[in-house]
Enzyme design. Structure first.
Site, short mmCIF file in Angstrom:
data_model
loop_
_atom_site.label_atom_id
_atom_site.label_comp_id
_atom_site.label_asym_id
_atom_site.label_seq_id
_atom_site.Cartn_x
_atom_site.Cartn_y
_atom_site.Cartn_z
N TYR A 147 33.31 39.65 49.37
CA TYR A 147 32.68 38.35 49.62
C TYR A 147 31.72 38.42 50.81
O TYR A 147 30.75 37.68 50.88
CB TYR A 147 33.74 37.28 49.92
CG TYR A 147 34.34 36.61 48.72
CD1 TYR A 147 34.99 37.33 47.74
CD2 TYR A 147 34.27 35.22 48.58
CE1 TYR A 147 35.56 36.71 46.65
CE2 TYR A 147 34.83 34.59 47.49
CZ TYR A 147 35.47 35.33 46.52
OH TYR A 147 36.03 34.70 45.44
N LYS A 169 43.96 47.96 43.98
CA LYS A 169 43.46 48.81 42.88
C LYS A 169 43.27 50.21 43.47
O LYS A 169 42.17 50.75 43.51
CB LYS A 169 42.15 48.21 42.33
CG LYS A 169 41.62 48.92 41.08
CD LYS A 169 42.47 48.69 39.83
CE LYS A 169 41.92 49.50 38.66
NZ LYS A 169 42.79 49.41 37.46
N ASP A 197 45.58 45.01 37.86
CA ASP A 197 45.61 44.74 36.41
C ASP A 197 47.04 44.51 35.93
O ASP A 197 47.32 43.58 35.17
CB ASP A 197 44.90 45.86 35.62
CG ASP A 197 45.31 47.27 36.03
OD1 ASP A 197 46.07 47.42 37.01
OD2 ASP A 197 44.88 48.23 35.37
N ASP A 217 41.38 35.52 44.65
CA ASP A 217 40.63 34.43 44.01
C ASP A 217 40.96 34.38 42.52
O ASP A 217 41.29 33.34 41.97
CB ASP A 217 39.13 34.65 44.22
CG ASP A 217 38.30 33.58 43.54
OD1 ASP A 217 38.64 32.39 43.69
OD2 ASP A 217 37.33 33.93 42.83
N ASP A 254 43.76 31.56 40.25
CA ASP A 254 43.38 30.72 39.11
C ASP A 254 44.31 31.00 37.94
O ASP A 254 44.76 30.09 37.24
CB ASP A 254 41.92 31.00 38.67
CG ASP A 254 40.92 30.02 39.27
OD1 ASP A 254 41.12 29.62 40.44
OD2 ASP A 254 39.96 29.64 38.57
#
Ligand code: IPM
Ligand code: MN
Length: 353
Positions: A141, A186, A219, A243, A247
């Protein structure tokens, strides 16, 4: 007590949901004999329209002087053309950075009355109670962004110090809960994730031997979150993974409109916002879910003002309103015909305060 709260309604449904949180704060102020000074300020797309800047200097200054900031939502099609030079989101990222609120707490708790509102099976959801700690002021970001004729670049950087402080924050939270921390990265692909994993392992081993630590690839975490959400207690992760996963996790609770968040730094000053966006498709119709913002106001009372009883009362009132069936269309499900408006949902909360 006396407290100064900066209120940034923002765009879309932002003004509708913050208005209800302000009413709840006013009701608690009266009932408990506090003096809250609430200063409403332009922010996001609304501020671009007024001043050309999504985070005007007076807004930023007032936020920096306030005890807490309550934010609705920002953004919308009007300001999101790929060619746009100035965007509402720049204001939000600038504000988070300026306030130094690197730890974004996003609790996800499933209300028994909303088991049917989720697209997932209720036996998977029963008893889910987890909290995300999303790193909020670093990563991709905030890295350098470049655009060339035939390419584009976003740089992702994390420092050891940035990882240490967010992991400590998450581990302290885990100590007050079920002492289980899952760190999501990751590390099979990203160098920042390999650093993240090493630093997390060391901090947990040296400073929090009483908290269990599990590393999970992002994942796999996305899958386990909907396969066995009850197993999670505290989850810590970097900015962008947090983020996306929050959701996804909102569907455990039944709606994006239900989830609050608290963004904290070193002191008690914090930024409080629902995790949902400005929902331009339903803006101005009076049907947005106000509960995510009301619950964010409860987090504000607890974390920035130290008003535990008031925070508990507001959370209990939201829970009771949900039990009583005061549901906006996003959670009303099959009973959508009997859904209530934003104002009616908030009234149901006020009546139970
Ligand atoms: C959120 C939002 C923001 C983010 C956007 C509006 C910049 O999606 O708070 O989750 O990506 O952090
Ligand atoms: Mn988001």
């Amino acid at each position: 007590m006396k407290a100064h709260i900066a209120v940034l309604p923002g765009d879309g449904i932002g003004p509708e949901v913050t208005a209800e949180a302000v009413r709840a704060l006013r009701a608690l102020e009266k009932r408990h004999g506090h003096t809250f000074t609430l200063t409403e300020l332009p922010f996001g797309g609304a501020a671009i329209d007024l001043t050309g800047n999504p985070l005007p200097e007076p807004t930023l200054e007032t936020c920096l002087r306030a005890d807490a900031v309550l934010l609705g939502a920002i953004g919308g099609p009007k300001w999101s053309a790929p060619e746009a030079k100035v965007r509402p989101e720049q204001g939000l990222l600038g504000l988070r950075r300026a306030l130094g609120v690197y730890a974004n707490l996003r609790p996800v708790k499933v209300h028994p009355a909303l088991l049917g509102a989720s697209s997932l099976k209720s036996e998977v959801l029963q008893g889910v109670d987890l909290i995300f700690v999303r790193e909020l002021t670093g990563g991709i970001y905030f890295g350098e962004k470049r655009r060339e004729a035939d390419s584009a670049t976003d740089v992702c950087t994390y420092t050891v110090a940035e990882i240490e402080r967010i992991v400590r924050c998450a581990a302290r939270l885990a100590q007050q809960r079920r002492r289980k921390l899952v760190s999501i990265d990751k590390s099979n692909v990203l160098e920042t994730s390999r650093l993240w994993r090493q630093v997390t392992s060391r901090v947990m081993r040296e400073e929090f031997p009483d908290v269990s630590l599990e590393h999970m690839l992002v994942d796999a975490a996305a899958m386990h979150l909907i396969r066995r959400p009850r197993d999670f207690d505290v989850l810590v992760t970097e900015n962008m993974f947090g983020d996306i996963l929050t959701d996804e996790a909102s569907m455990l609770a039944g709606s994006l409109g239900l989830l609050p968040s608290a963004s904290l730094g070193e002191g008690t000053r914090g930024l409080y916002e629902p995790i949902h966006g400005s929902a331009p498709d339903i803006a101005g119709r009076g049907i947005a879910n106000p509960y995510g913002t009301l619950l964010s106001a409860a987090l504000l009372l607890r974390h920035s003002l130290g008003l535990t009883a008031e925070a508990d009362a507001l959370e209990a009132a939201v829970s009771a309103a949900i039990s009583a069936g005061a549901l906006t269309p996003d959670v009303a499900g099959a009973a959508a015909a009997g859904a209530v408006s934003t104002r009616e949902a908030a009234e149901a909360v006020l009546a139970r305060l």
